[in-house]
Design an enzyme around this catalytic site. Structure first.
Site, PDB file in Angstrom:
ATOM      1  N   GLY A  27       1.136  38.893  41.129  1.00  0.00           N
ATOM      2  CA  GLY A  27       2.349  38.542  40.380  1.00  0.00           C
ATOM      3  C   GLY A  27       2.054  37.637  39.194  1.00  0.00           C
ATOM      4  O   GLY A  27       0.975  37.051  39.096  1.00  0.00           O
ATOM      5  N   SER A  44      -4.975  34.565  34.429  1.00  0.00           N
ATOM      6  CA  SER A  44      -5.360  35.795  35.113  1.00  0.00           C
ATOM      7  C   SER A  44      -6.318  35.497  36.259  1.00  0.00           C
ATOM      8  O   SER A  44      -7.302  34.771  36.089  1.00  0.00           O
ATOM      9  CB  SER A  44      -6.046  36.724  34.101  1.00  0.00           C
ATOM     10  OG  SER A  44      -6.434  37.915  34.713  1.00  0.00           O
ATOM     11  N   GLY A  45      -5.997  36.037  37.452  1.00  0.00           N
ATOM     12  CA  GLY A  45      -6.950  36.038  38.560  1.00  0.00           C
ATOM     13  C   GLY A  45      -7.281  34.710  39.211  1.00  0.00           C
ATOM     14  O   GLY A  45      -8.255  34.618  39.951  1.00  0.00           O
ATOM     15  N   SER A  73      -2.555  35.903  31.963  1.00  0.00           N
ATOM     16  CA  SER A  73      -2.270  37.102  32.747  1.00  0.00           C
ATOM     17  C   SER A  73      -2.387  38.352  31.877  1.00  0.00           C
ATOM     18  O   SER A  73      -1.966  38.357  30.717  1.00  0.00           O
ATOM     19  CB  SER A  73      -0.851  36.991  33.313  1.00  0.00           C
ATOM     20  OG  SER A  73      -0.405  38.259  33.698  1.00  0.00           O
ATOM     21  N   HIS A  94       6.983  39.041  36.945  1.00  0.00           N
ATOM     22  CA  HIS A  94       6.531  40.386  37.313  1.00  0.00           C
ATOM     23  C   HIS A  94       5.866  40.310  38.679  1.00  0.00           C
ATOM     24  O   HIS A  94       5.020  39.463  38.915  1.00  0.00           O
ATOM     25  CB  HIS A  94       5.531  40.889  36.273  1.00  0.00           C
ATOM     26  CG  HIS A  94       4.911  42.214  36.628  1.00  0.00           C
ATOM     27  ND1 HIS A  94       5.659  43.309  36.976  1.00  0.00           N
ATOM     28  CD2 HIS A  94       3.613  42.617  36.697  1.00  0.00           C
ATOM     29  CE1 HIS A  94       4.857  44.327  37.238  1.00  0.00           C
ATOM     30  NE2 HIS A  94       3.603  43.934  37.087  1.00  0.00           N
ATOM     31  N   HIS A  96       4.716  42.978  42.309  1.00  0.00           N
ATOM     32  CA  HIS A  96       4.655  44.302  42.918  1.00  0.00           C
ATOM     33  C   HIS A  96       5.297  44.213  44.301  1.00  0.00           C
ATOM     34  O   HIS A  96       4.776  44.735  45.280  1.00  0.00           O
ATOM     35  CB  HIS A  96       3.213  44.799  43.022  1.00  0.00           C
ATOM     36  CG  HIS A  96       2.591  45.121  41.700  1.00  0.00           C
ATOM     37  ND1 HIS A  96       1.384  45.767  41.576  1.00  0.00           N
ATOM     38  CD2 HIS A  96       3.019  44.893  40.428  1.00  0.00           C
ATOM     39  CE1 HIS A  96       1.084  45.909  40.275  1.00  0.00           C
ATOM     40  NE2 HIS A  96       2.055  45.380  39.572  1.00  0.00           N
ATOM     41  N   ASP A 119      26.515  40.604  43.048  1.00  0.00           N
ATOM     42  CA  ASP A 119      26.513  39.184  42.711  1.00  0.00           C
ATOM     43  C   ASP A 119      25.470  38.873  41.630  1.00  0.00           C
ATOM     44  O   ASP A 119      25.570  37.861  40.935  1.00  0.00           O
ATOM     45  CB  ASP A 119      26.203  38.337  43.949  1.00  0.00           C
ATOM     46  CG  ASP A 119      27.410  38.203  44.872  1.00  0.00           C
ATOM     47  OD1 ASP A 119      28.547  38.376  44.400  1.00  0.00           O
ATOM     48  OD2 ASP A 119      27.195  37.918  46.071  1.00  0.00           O
ATOM     49  N   HIS A 168       5.239  51.888  38.560  1.00  0.00           N
ATOM     50  CA  HIS A 168       4.576  50.584  38.496  1.00  0.00           C
ATOM     51  C   HIS A 168       5.309  49.581  39.388  1.00  0.00           C
ATOM     52  O   HIS A 168       5.034  49.558  40.591  1.00  0.00           O
ATOM     53  CB  HIS A 168       4.481  50.165  37.018  1.00  0.00           C
ATOM     54  CG  HIS A 168       3.733  48.898  36.778  1.00  0.00           C
ATOM     55  ND1 HIS A 168       3.423  48.454  35.517  1.00  0.00           N
ATOM     56  CD2 HIS A 168       3.246  47.974  37.624  1.00  0.00           C
ATOM     57  CE1 HIS A 168       2.760  47.316  35.604  1.00  0.00           C
ATOM     58  NE2 HIS A 168       2.643  46.997  36.871  1.00  0.00           N
ATOM     59  N   TYR A 226      32.425  30.762  41.213  1.00  0.00           N
ATOM     60  CA  TYR A 226      31.535  30.512  42.348  1.00  0.00           C
ATOM     61  C   TYR A 226      30.715  29.258  42.118  1.00  0.00           C
ATOM     62  O   TYR A 226      30.296  28.985  40.999  1.00  0.00           O
ATOM     63  CB  TYR A 226      30.601  31.714  42.516  1.00  0.00           C
ATOM     64  CG  TYR A 226      29.701  31.611  43.705  1.00  0.00           C
ATOM     65  CD1 TYR A 226      30.126  32.016  44.962  1.00  0.00           C
ATOM     66  CD2 TYR A 226      28.420  31.086  43.567  1.00  0.00           C
ATOM     67  CE1 TYR A 226      29.294  31.909  46.057  1.00  0.00           C
ATOM     68  CE2 TYR A 226      27.582  30.988  44.661  1.00  0.00           C
ATOM     69  CZ  TYR A 226      28.026  31.405  45.896  1.00  0.00           C
ATOM     70  OH  TYR A 226      27.203  31.288  46.981  1.00  0.00           O
TER      71      TYR A 226
HETATM   72 ZN   LIG Z   1       1.980  45.110  37.554  1.00  0.00          ZN
END
Ligand SMILES: [Zn+2]
Length: 234
Positions: A27, A44-45, A73, A94, A96, A119, A168, A226
């Site tokens: 993510g 990244s990573g 990323s 983002h 998965h 909602d 994806h 709300y």
């Molecule tokens: Zn992805």
């Protein structure tokens, strides 16, 4: 630089891990300082257990690294396009996450089957068209963003803070990093419930426009009632 934003982005990255949306380092969350025109994004990573605010990478809206020693990323290009095209958003997430990704892989938008969905998402959560071979072989990450923008031609990103990229996974957004992470967590719950709903009753078409309006506008817009932000209504 941007210490507060770095902390918010790190915290949102940890939030999506806590809610089970992320395997390993799949993510990524970013946030933008609109006044400075700068984005803070997860590196990244790097393992979440050891990630610090200093590890967040600061770039401009064209992806030029302004501060940070780590690589950003690999999805940065998609995040940046969303910031450029959707001026009201402040953060992008983002993942998965499993059920939302299953709908993306099926090439199906998520119907508004119930009030939990309504909602947060004003209508079906859209799925993009598949990317062409030229899109995939070209600037793939940027073209992923373009597929999202094309899909949102007639959709207000403030009323629909999520999209499924075909084949994806989902991208979500919000006003703040915390807000965007929250939307990503709710999207996954909604996607899971929708999977069960479609399985139990394949003929289900979704809730009525009236019920969708009732729930969406209870939480959003000038007449929202709300929560505590407009205490005179409660
Ligand atoms: Zn992805």
């Amino acid at each position: 630089m941007l210490d507060e934003l770095r902390s918010q982005v790190l915290e949102a990255n940890l939030e999506i891990v806590r809610h089970g949306l992320v395997l390993y380092t799949f993510g990524n969350v970013s946030g933008i300082d609109r006044q400075a025109g700068l984005v803070a994004i997860k590196p990244s990573g790097v393992s979440y257990e050891i990630m610090t605010p200093e590890d967040m990478v600061i770039t401009d809206l064209n992806g030029k690294i302004v501060e940070g020693s780590l690589r950003p990323s690999s999805d940065l290009g998609t995040h940046l396009l969303l910031y450029r095209e959707f001026p009201s958003i402040g953060a992008v997430v983002h993942t998965h996450s499993e059920y939302a990704t299953a709908w993306a892989q099926a090439g199906r938008s998520i119907p508004a089957y119930g009030t939990t969905h309504a909602d947060y998402f004003y209508g079906p959560v859209p799925v993009t068209d598949e990317l062409s071979a030229a899109d995939i072989n070209g600037d793939y990450v940027h073209n992923t963003g373009l597929a999202i923008i094309r899909r949102f031609h007639n959709i207000d990103p403030d009323a629909m803070p999520a999209v499924l990229v075909a084949g994806h996974a989902p991208f979500c957004w919000g006003k703040t990093a915390s807000d965007a992470a929250h939307n990503a967590v709710v999207l996954e719950a909604v996607a899971r419930m929708a999977f069960f709903t479609a399985t139990l009753n394949p003929d289900q078409q979704g809730i009525s426009q009236t019920l969708l309006d009732r729930h969406y506008f209870r939480k959003h817009g000038t007449n929202a009632t709300y929560g505590q932000q407009r205490g005179n209504h409660l």
